[in-house]
Design a protein around this motif. Structure first.
Motif, mmCIF file in Angstrom:
data_model
loop_
_atom_site.group_PDB
_atom_site.id
_atom_site.type_symbol
_atom_site.label_atom_id
_atom_site.label_comp_id
_atom_site.label_asym_id
_atom_site.label_seq_id
_atom_site.Cartn_x
_atom_site.Cartn_y
_atom_site.Cartn_z
ATOM 1 N N THR A 127 0.848 -1.190 0.000
ATOM 2 C CA THR A 127 0.000 0.000 0.000
ATOM 3 C C THR A 127 0.885 1.241 0.000
ATOM 4 N N GLN A 128 0.252 2.411 -0.081
ATOM 5 C CA GLN A 128 1.016 3.657 -0.053
ATOM 6 C C GLN A 128 1.739 3.818 1.281
ATOM 7 N N ASP A 129 1.094 3.397 2.375
ATOM 8 C CA ASP A 129 1.745 3.474 3.689
ATOM 9 C C ASP A 129 2.973 2.566 3.739
ATOM 10 N N ASN A 130 2.873 1.375 3.139
ATOM 11 C CA ASN A 130 4.026 0.467 3.090
ATOM 12 C C ASN A 130 5.183 1.117 2.349
ATOM 13 N N LEU A 131 4.879 1.735 1.208
ATOM 14 C CA LEU A 131 5.910 2.379 0.402
ATOM 15 C C LEU A 131 6.569 3.526 1.156
ATOM 16 N N MET A 132 5.770 4.293 1.882
ATOM 17 C CA MET A 132 6.317 5.409 2.650
ATOM 18 C C MET A 132 7.264 4.907 3.725
ATOM 19 N N PHE A 133 6.894 3.794 4.377
ATOM 20 C CA PHE A 133 7.757 3.232 5.421
ATOM 21 C C PHE A 133 9.078 2.753 4.827
ATOM 22 N N LEU A 134 9.023 2.012 3.729
ATOM 23 C CA LEU A 134 10.236 1.510 3.088
ATOM 24 C C LEU A 134 11.117 2.653 2.607
ATOM 25 N N ALA A 135 10.497 3.698 2.058
ATOM 26 C CA ALA A 135 11.267 4.859 1.599
ATOM 27 C C ALA A 135 11.933 5.566 2.772
ATOM 28 N N ALA A 136 11.234 5.636 3.911
ATOM 29 C CA ALA A 136 11.799 6.279 5.095
ATOM 30 C C ALA A 136 13.006 5.504 5.613
ATOM 31 N N VAL A 137 12.899 4.175 5.632
ATOM 32 C CA VAL A 137 14.029 3.352 6.080
ATOM 33 C C VAL A 137 15.223 3.520 5.138
#
Length: 207
Positions: free
Chosen positions: A66-76
């Motif tokens: 999801t978009q939230d998953n992508l945001m988390f991975l991008a943040a890491v």
């Protein structure tokens, strides 16, 4: 005999002076180790997150995030990059000061430009892959473009770095075939290879 030895020492000193004048040689092996450790920590966090979300890494990854998953991975990924950059700056500056070298000059600029042009292109390409939901190719692409950047920059710094670049490229190509192992390839490339390379460079040039 002593005269011949003096001549060899003089030639060795001349070669060192020429290297210092044309290459950025203050790059610290400890920066590679720190970058590798940061990557391993980041990979562990990503693995934990994917498992906790019930997401299986593989060719279908782009269909399950999801978009939230992508945001988390991008943040890491961003945090790992910042940690690696800060550690590289700190240890390289310390090494340059220890050897009475300048941290920033034309050699540093040439090295960074040649490194970041392929890396920046790779970042844009990875964003395009994310846009098209081809996330399983992001890790291989990162390894390939980063390896090309290292290979390109090796002309202006320690020549040993070209071997790290070649290994990153080979690992990226392998990960392109075995797409289900992208996270593992990313961990090996940015984590393990950096630690091994940094350790070898530290004992070769800094001890």
């Amino acid at each position: 005999m002593n005269q011949q030895q003096d001549q060899l020492e003089a030639l060795h000193e001349i070669r060192n002076i020429m290297d210092r004048s044309s290459r950025f040689i203050s790059l610290s092996g400890l920066s590679g180790i720190a970058a590798g450790v940061s990557a391993l920590l980041g990979a562990a966090v990503v693995k934990w997150y994917l498992v906790s979300q019930g997401i299986k890494y593989g060719a279908s990854l782009g269909l399950t995030l999801t978009q939230d998953n992508l945001m988390f991975l991008a943040a890491v990924a961003g945090l790992v990059f910042i940690l690696a950059l800060c550690s590289a700056t700190y240890f390289t500056a310390r090494n340059a000061k220890k050897n009475s070298h300048r941290v920033w000059d034309s050699k540093t600029e040439r090295m960074l430009v040649n490194l970041f042009i392929p890396v920046a292109a790779g970042g844009v390409f990875c964003a395009i892959l994310v846009y098209h939901d081809l996330l399983y190719l992001v890790a291989p692409a990162m390894l390939l473009f980063y390896g090309c950047g290292l290979l390109n920059a090796s002309k202006y710094t320690l020549s040993d770095i070209r071997y790290l670049g070649l290994l990153e490229i080979v690992l990226g190509l392998l990960a392109s075939f075995f797409v289900g192992y992208g996270l593992l390839a990313w961990t090996l490339g940015f984590g393990v290879l950096h630690i091994v390379y940094g350790t070898l460079m530290y004992f070769k040039y800094e001890r």
